[in-house]
Motif scaffolding. Structure first.
Motif, short mmCIF file in Angstrom:
data_model
loop_
_atom_site.label_atom_id
_atom_site.label_comp_id
_atom_site.label_asym_id
_atom_site.label_seq_id
_atom_site.Cartn_x
_atom_site.Cartn_y
_atom_site.Cartn_z
N VAL A 15 30.63 0.32 29.52
CA VAL A 15 30.99 1.38 28.59
C VAL A 15 30.72 2.71 29.28
N PHE A 16 31.73 3.62 29.27
CA PHE A 16 31.61 4.89 29.99
C PHE A 16 32.10 6.05 29.11
N PRO A 17 31.18 6.67 28.33
CA PRO A 17 31.58 7.78 27.46
C PRO A 17 31.59 9.12 28.20
N TRP A 18 32.26 10.10 27.61
CA TRP A 18 32.22 11.49 28.07
C TRP A 18 30.82 12.03 27.83
N LEU A 19 30.46 13.08 28.53
CA LEU A 19 29.10 13.62 28.52
C LEU A 19 28.86 14.57 27.34
N THR A 46 24.66 9.49 32.77
CA THR A 46 23.72 10.15 33.67
C THR A 46 22.29 9.88 33.22
N PRO A 47 21.32 9.98 34.14
CA PRO A 47 19.94 9.63 33.78
C PRO A 47 19.38 10.41 32.59
N LYS A 48 19.59 11.71 32.57
CA LYS A 48 19.05 12.54 31.49
C LYS A 48 19.64 12.14 30.14
N VAL A 67 22.81 2.08 32.65
CA VAL A 67 23.13 2.22 34.08
C VAL A 67 23.23 3.72 34.39
N PRO A 68 22.21 4.27 35.09
CA PRO A 68 22.25 5.70 35.41
C PRO A 68 23.07 6.00 36.66
N LEU A 102 31.97 11.31 39.56
CA LEU A 102 31.29 10.02 39.34
C LEU A 102 32.20 8.84 39.69
N GLN A 103 33.45 9.11 40.02
CA GLN A 103 34.39 8.03 40.35
C GLN A 103 33.88 7.12 41.46
#
Length: 192
Positions: A15-19, A46-48, A67-68, A102-103
């Motif tokens: 799963v990969f959402p927008w920030l 991202t980690p944060k 998964v960071p 991030l690609q």
């Protein structure tokens, strides 16, 4: 018999959402629901941002992995910024550029995992092609309702929007096939 077995097969879903937190939370709810059905989830961000999200319920923690992927630095994006909540709107394009970078690490993660399905947000226009190349099924998950998507138009229209004057959004879109007066006001386009 094999068909029934496949039907009950548990999946590994990335799963990969927008920030943005308006995107993280629906994607996290979806992830929890899929985990409750027994599927393994890799929630990628991202980690944060991963640190800020609610902890996964103990009964699902073995199925949901955070998964960071560190956000690459981009000229114009303040250091340590990883979400839209930390930026004025005018700086969001810099966050988008960093997100696009991030690609390579996301592709590497997908290549080295056993992901069956990828659920992605609207921003990574490059991701469906990556998934196809890797033989991973992908699906776009929209946090917007159908009426908003109808107003925004097809993916092609959305990609062309960067090249259009803002005033184009202040009229009813040409693809709306019925009489309507629903359109943005110029101040809504400029300040949102």
């Amino acid at each position: 018999m094999d068909e029934m077995k496949k039907e009950h097969q548990k999946l590994h879903i990335a799963v990969f959402p927008w920030l943005a937190f308006g995107h993280f939370l629906p994607f996290l709810r979806l992830s929890n629901h899929l985990a409750q059905l027994g599927h393994r989830i890799s929630f990628i961000s991202t980690p944060k941002n991963l640190h800020r999200l609610s902890q996964i319920a103990p009964n699902l923690s073995s199925l949901v992995t955070m998964v960071p992927l560190p956000l690459p630095p981009v000229h114009g994006l303040p250091d340590s910024v990883e979400s839209t909540s930390e930026l004025p709107f005018r700086l969001v394009p810099y966050l988008k550029r960093a997100y696009d970078q991030l690609q390579p690490p996301l592709t590497e993660f997908l290549q080295n995992s056993d992901v069956n399905w990828l659920i992605h947000d609207f921003v990574p226009h490059w991701l469906p092609q990556v998934a196809t190349r890797l033989g991973i099924n992908s699906v776009f998950f929209s946090i917007f309702n159908a009426s908003v998507l109808a107003f925004l138009g097809s993916p092609e229209e959305i990609l062309l929007r960067d090249q259009q004057p803002l005033e184009d959004l202040t009229v009813v879109p040409e693809w709306i096939p019925f009489p309507s007066n629903v359109a943005f006001r110029l101040y809504e386009v400029i300040y949102h």
